[in-house]
Design a protein around this motif. Structure first.
Motif, mmCIF file in Angstrom:
data_model
loop_
_atom_site.group_PDB
_atom_site.id
_atom_site.type_symbol
_atom_site.label_atom_id
_atom_site.label_comp_id
_atom_site.label_asym_id
_atom_site.label_seq_id
_atom_site.Cartn_x
_atom_site.Cartn_y
_atom_site.Cartn_z
ATOM 1 N N ASP A 157 7.490 1.701 -4.736
ATOM 2 C CA ASP A 157 8.521 2.736 -4.628
ATOM 3 C C ASP A 157 8.956 3.208 -6.018
ATOM 4 O OD1 ASP A 157 10.239 4.365 -2.988
ATOM 5 O OD2 ASP A 157 11.904 3.110 -3.695
ATOM 6 N N HIS A 206 6.242 5.332 -7.515
ATOM 7 C CA HIS A 206 6.231 6.645 -6.862
ATOM 8 C C HIS A 206 7.331 7.535 -7.433
ATOM 9 C CE1 HIS A 206 7.278 9.490 -3.539
ATOM 10 N NE2 HIS A 206 5.986 9.720 -3.684
ATOM 11 N N HIS A 260 -1.855 10.444 -5.191
ATOM 12 C CA HIS A 260 -0.646 10.860 -4.473
ATOM 13 C C HIS A 260 -0.727 10.426 -3.008
ATOM 14 C CE1 HIS A 260 2.397 14.315 -3.553
ATOM 15 N NE2 HIS A 260 2.944 13.121 -3.488
ATOM 16 N N LEU A 299 -0.211 6.661 -2.712
ATOM 17 C CA LEU A 299 1.194 6.258 -2.840
ATOM 18 C C LEU A 299 1.987 6.582 -1.572
ATOM 19 C CD1 LEU A 299 1.875 7.395 -6.518
ATOM 20 C CD2 LEU A 299 1.935 5.033 -5.646
ATOM 21 N N ILE A 300 1.839 7.798 -1.063
ATOM 22 C CA ILE A 300 2.640 8.152 0.114
ATOM 23 C C ILE A 300 2.164 7.413 1.360
ATOM 24 C CG2 ILE A 300 3.378 10.357 -0.843
ATOM 25 C CD1 ILE A 300 1.453 11.738 1.071
#
Length: 190
Positions: free
Chosen positions: A89, A92, A179, A182-183
């Motif tokens: 987190d 990110h 990306h 990570l999500i």
């Protein structure tokens, strides 16, 4: 301590990150054995987690809705099991300003804008090195993004396709994949 992800998770996650890929590309994403990966894909197909499809001259695997849910469950269980949610987190959050800058640079490159795109992307590559280091301290599956990005950036000096093209492992493709990684790991929406 860094955690190696199980092969079943890596296979489904590679399909998610690639979007549509053949067995060899799925295996290559995380350095898995090609034969074992193909067997995992066949098992995943039997469970309804992946489907094989052809588009024009390309044949490859993609996640089904059930496969996406399965991968999200695997990622959640892994993240919580090793208590790494806080680390991912935080990375990110630190990634987001670089993502905004990278998006502007990729758009400029696609539009053929002049400017110091390479220099600015080199700065992003430097930041990516630190982000990856922090991630891989907990999860080995995050390794390789910086090297792939740096290689694409170096190649783009002679061939601009390496900045944004989708048919090569371009800077944009690597960045988009990070990306998505990570999500997906944090179960967020774009």
């Amino acid at each position: 301590m860094t955690h190696p992800s199980p092969t079943e998770l890596l296979v489904l996650h590679a399909v998610r990150l690639k979007g549509h890929a053949d067995s060899a590309a799925v295996a290559a994403r995380f350095g898995l054995d090609a034969h074992d990966t193909h067997e995992y894909l066949l098992d995943a197909q039997a469970h309804g987690w992946v489907a094989k499809a052809s588009f024009a001259d390309l044949t490859g695997w993609s996640l089904t809705g059930t496969g996406r849910q399965r991968n999200e469950s695997q990622l959640r269980d892994e993240l919580d099991g090793i208590d790494a949610r806080g680390t991912v987190d935080a990375v990110h959050e630190d990634f987001l300003p670089f993502n905004a800058q990278a998006s502007r640079l990729f758009t400029a490159a696609q539009l053929g804008s002049a400017g110091d795109i390479h220099g600015q992307l080199a700065d992003i590559a430097d930041a990516l090195r630190d982000l990856e280091r922090r991630l891989t301290a907990r999860l080995t599956r995050f390794s390789g993004y910086h090297d792939r990005f740096a290689i694409a950036l170096a190649k783009s000096i002679d061939d601009p396709a390496w900045l944004t093209a989708i048919e090569v492992d371009s800077c944009h493709r690597v960045w988009f994949e990070l990306h998505e990684d990570l999500i997906a790991t944090l179960n967020l929406s774009r």
